[in-house]
Design a protein around this motif. Sequence first.
Motif, PDB file in Angstrom:
ATOM      1  N   PRO A  43       2.908 -48.055 -45.411  1.00 43.02           N
ATOM      2  CA  PRO A  43       2.868 -48.914 -46.197  1.00 43.02           C
ATOM      3  C   PRO A  43       2.015 -50.338 -46.061  1.00 43.02           C
ATOM      4  N   ASP A  44       1.321 -51.168 -46.320  1.00 49.28           N
ATOM      5  CA  ASP A  44       1.215 -52.179 -46.345  1.00 49.28           C
ATOM      6  C   ASP A  44       1.421 -53.387 -46.485  1.00 49.28           C
ATOM      7  N   ASP A  45       3.092 -52.859 -46.864  1.00 47.23           N
ATOM      8  CA  ASP A  45       3.887 -54.298 -46.934  1.00 47.23           C
ATOM      9  C   ASP A  45       4.978 -54.657 -45.450  1.00 47.23           C
ATOM     10  N   GLY A  46       4.837 -53.084 -45.127  1.00 46.25           N
ATOM     11  CA  GLY A  46       5.875 -52.523 -43.515  1.00 46.25           C
ATOM     12  C   GLY A  46       7.463 -52.003 -43.795  1.00 46.25           C
ATOM     13  N   ASN A  47       7.233 -52.133 -44.798  1.00 44.05           N
ATOM     14  CA  ASN A  47       9.123 -51.853 -45.958  1.00 44.05           C
ATOM     15  C   ASN A  47       8.974 -49.710 -45.757  1.00 44.05           C
ATOM     16  N   ILE A  48       9.049 -48.999 -44.572  1.00 44.41           N
ATOM     17  CA  ILE A  48       9.459 -47.695 -44.658  1.00 44.41           C
ATOM     18  C   ILE A  48      10.582 -47.084 -45.135  1.00 44.41           C
ATOM     19  N   ASP A  49      10.508 -47.209 -46.678  1.00 44.59           N
ATOM     20  CA  ASP A  49      11.998 -46.758 -47.757  1.00 44.59           C
ATOM     21  C   ASP A  49      12.023 -45.535 -47.704  1.00 44.59           C
ATOM     22  N   TYR A  50      12.891 -45.138 -48.457  1.00 44.96           N
ATOM     23  CA  TYR A  50      12.327 -43.760 -49.280  1.00 44.96           C
ATOM     24  C   TYR A  50      11.723 -43.571 -50.576  1.00 44.96           C
ATOM     25  N   LEU A  51      10.919 -44.828 -50.869  1.00 45.05           N
ATOM     26  CA  LEU A  51      10.091 -44.915 -52.515  1.00 45.05           C
ATOM     27  C   LEU A  51       8.785 -44.865 -51.518  1.00 45.05           C
ATOM     28  N   PHE A  52       8.890 -45.148 -50.111  1.00 41.96           N
ATOM     29  CA  PHE A  52       7.489 -45.257 -49.829  1.00 41.96           C
ATOM     30  C   PHE A  52       6.966 -43.982 -48.963  1.00 41.96           C
ATOM     31  N   LEU A  53       8.180 -42.671 -48.696  1.00 43.52           N
ATOM     32  CA  LEU A  53       7.841 -41.769 -47.799  1.00 43.52           C
ATOM     33  C   LEU A  53       8.211 -41.241 -48.656  1.00 43.52           C
ATOM     34  N   LYS A  54       8.626 -40.730 -50.466  1.00 43.36           N
ATOM     35  CA  LYS A  54       8.402 -40.196 -51.512  1.00 43.36           C
ATOM     36  C   LYS A  54       7.599 -39.901 -51.035  1.00 43.36           C
ATOM     37  N   ALA A  55       6.315 -40.979 -52.234  1.00 40.28           N
ATOM     38  CA  ALA A  55       4.961 -41.401 -52.249  1.00 40.28           C
ATOM     39  C   ALA A  55       4.495 -40.241 -51.321  1.00 40.28           C
ATOM     40  N   SER A  56       4.109 -41.134 -50.143  1.00 41.05           N
ATOM     41  CA  SER A  56       3.593 -40.357 -48.665  1.00 41.05           C
ATOM     42  C   SER A  56       3.344 -38.335 -48.781  1.00 41.05           C
ATOM     43  N   ARG A  57       4.722 -38.343 -48.498  1.00 38.13           N
ATOM     44  CA  ARG A  57       4.973 -36.982 -48.823  1.00 38.13           C
ATOM     45  C   ARG A  57       4.463 -36.170 -50.062  1.00 38.13           C
ATOM     46  N   LYS A  58       3.829 -36.882 -50.864  1.00 31.72           N
ATOM     47  CA  LYS A  58       3.891 -36.146 -52.170  1.00 31.72           C
ATOM     48  C   LYS A  58       2.667 -36.011 -52.056  1.00 31.72           C
ATOM     49  N   ILE A  59       1.850 -36.756 -51.442  1.00 26.80           N
ATOM     50  CA  ILE A  59       0.586 -37.086 -51.833  1.00 26.80           C
ATOM     51  C   ILE A  59      -0.643 -36.163 -50.203  1.00 26.80           C
ATOM     52  N   ASN A  60       0.630 -35.959 -49.386  1.00 30.53           N
ATOM     53  CA  ASN A  60       0.399 -35.243 -48.132  1.00 30.53           C
ATOM     54  C   ASN A  60       0.666 -33.830 -49.246  1.00 30.53           C
ATOM     55  N   SER A  61       1.502 -33.566 -49.637  1.00 28.32           N
ATOM     56  CA  SER A  61       1.857 -31.984 -50.155  1.00 28.32           C
ATOM     57  C   SER A  61       0.660 -31.322 -51.383  1.00 28.32           C
ATOM     58  N   MET A  62       0.065 -32.786 -52.170  1.00 29.24           N
ATOM     59  CA  MET A  62      -0.746 -32.257 -53.203  1.00 29.24           C
ATOM     60  C   MET A  62      -2.324 -32.218 -52.423  1.00 29.24           C
ATOM     61  N   TYR A  63      -2.430 -32.910 -51.292  1.00 25.07           N
ATOM     62  CA  TYR A  63      -4.298 -32.079 -50.446  1.00 25.07           C
ATOM     63  C   TYR A  63      -3.891 -30.747 -50.070  1.00 25.07           C
ATOM     64  N   GLU A  64      -2.768 -30.400 -49.359  1.00 21.70           N
ATOM     65  CA  GLU A  64      -2.211 -28.808 -48.710  1.00 21.70           C
ATOM     66  C   GLU A  64      -2.817 -28.358 -49.928  1.00 21.70           C
ATOM     67  N   ALA A  66      -4.064 -28.378 -52.916  1.00 27.97           N
ATOM     68  CA  ALA A  66      -5.963 -28.460 -53.764  1.00 27.97           C
ATOM     69  C   ALA A  66      -6.592 -28.647 -52.359  1.00 27.97           C
ATOM     70  N   SER A  67      -7.201 -29.463 -51.501  1.00 21.61           N
ATOM     71  CA  SER A  67      -7.648 -29.245 -50.145  1.00 21.61           C
ATOM     72  C   SER A  67      -8.197 -30.307 -50.800  1.00 21.61           C
ATOM     73  N   GLU A  68      -8.022 -31.673 -51.263  1.00 23.38           N
ATOM     74  CA  GLU A  68      -8.794 -32.617 -51.968  1.00 23.38           C
ATOM     75  C   GLU A  68      -7.493 -33.781 -51.827  1.00 23.38           C
ATOM     76  N   TRP A  69      -8.594 -35.553 -51.534  1.00 26.50           N
ATOM     77  CA  TRP A  69      -6.849 -35.789 -51.971  1.00 26.50           C
ATOM     78  C   TRP A  69      -7.177 -36.689 -53.564  1.00 26.50           C
ATOM     79  N   PRO A  70      -5.394 -36.251 -53.941  1.00 26.39           N
ATOM     80  CA  PRO A  70      -5.069 -36.975 -55.246  1.00 26.39           C
ATOM     81  C   PRO A  70      -5.963 -38.062 -56.080  1.00 26.39           C
ATOM     82  N   GLU A  71      -5.534 -37.911 -56.732  1.00 30.27           N
ATOM     83  CA  GLU A  71      -6.605 -39.369 -57.663  1.00 30.27           C
ATOM     84  C   GLU A  71      -4.824 -40.236 -58.126  1.00 30.27           C
ATOM     85  N   ARG A  72      -3.932 -39.501 -58.756  1.00 36.99           N
ATOM     86  CA  ARG A  72      -2.845 -40.076 -59.575  1.00 36.99           C
ATOM     87  C   ARG A  72      -1.776 -39.012 -59.083  1.00 36.99           C
TER      88      ARG A  72
END
Length: 77
Positions: A43-64, A66-72
């Motif tokens: 996280p750019d603000d250094g705050n590793i909270d549930y919202l950050f973890l949820k976003a990060s995990r979903k981005i990685n899941s979508m990459y797995e 589709a084999s491409e990074w999601p736009e949104r």
Amino acid sequence: MAALVYFRKITEDPNAIVYSFGEDPSAMTRHLTMDKNARKSQPDDGNIDYLFLKASRKINSMYEQASEWPERGMSVS
């Protein structure tokens, strides 16, 4: 308690992607930077909270899937 997070790609270079994220798609004020090679984010603000973890995990899941990074995207639980 339900949790909801939206995210959108802001910038990308060969090594990293910056996403904005937040609980409201019209007010995604936080950012995370994803290392594309390691598939780890910070996280750019250094705050590793549930919202950050949820976003990060979903981005990685979508990459797995589709084999491409999601736009949104979003995640709800």
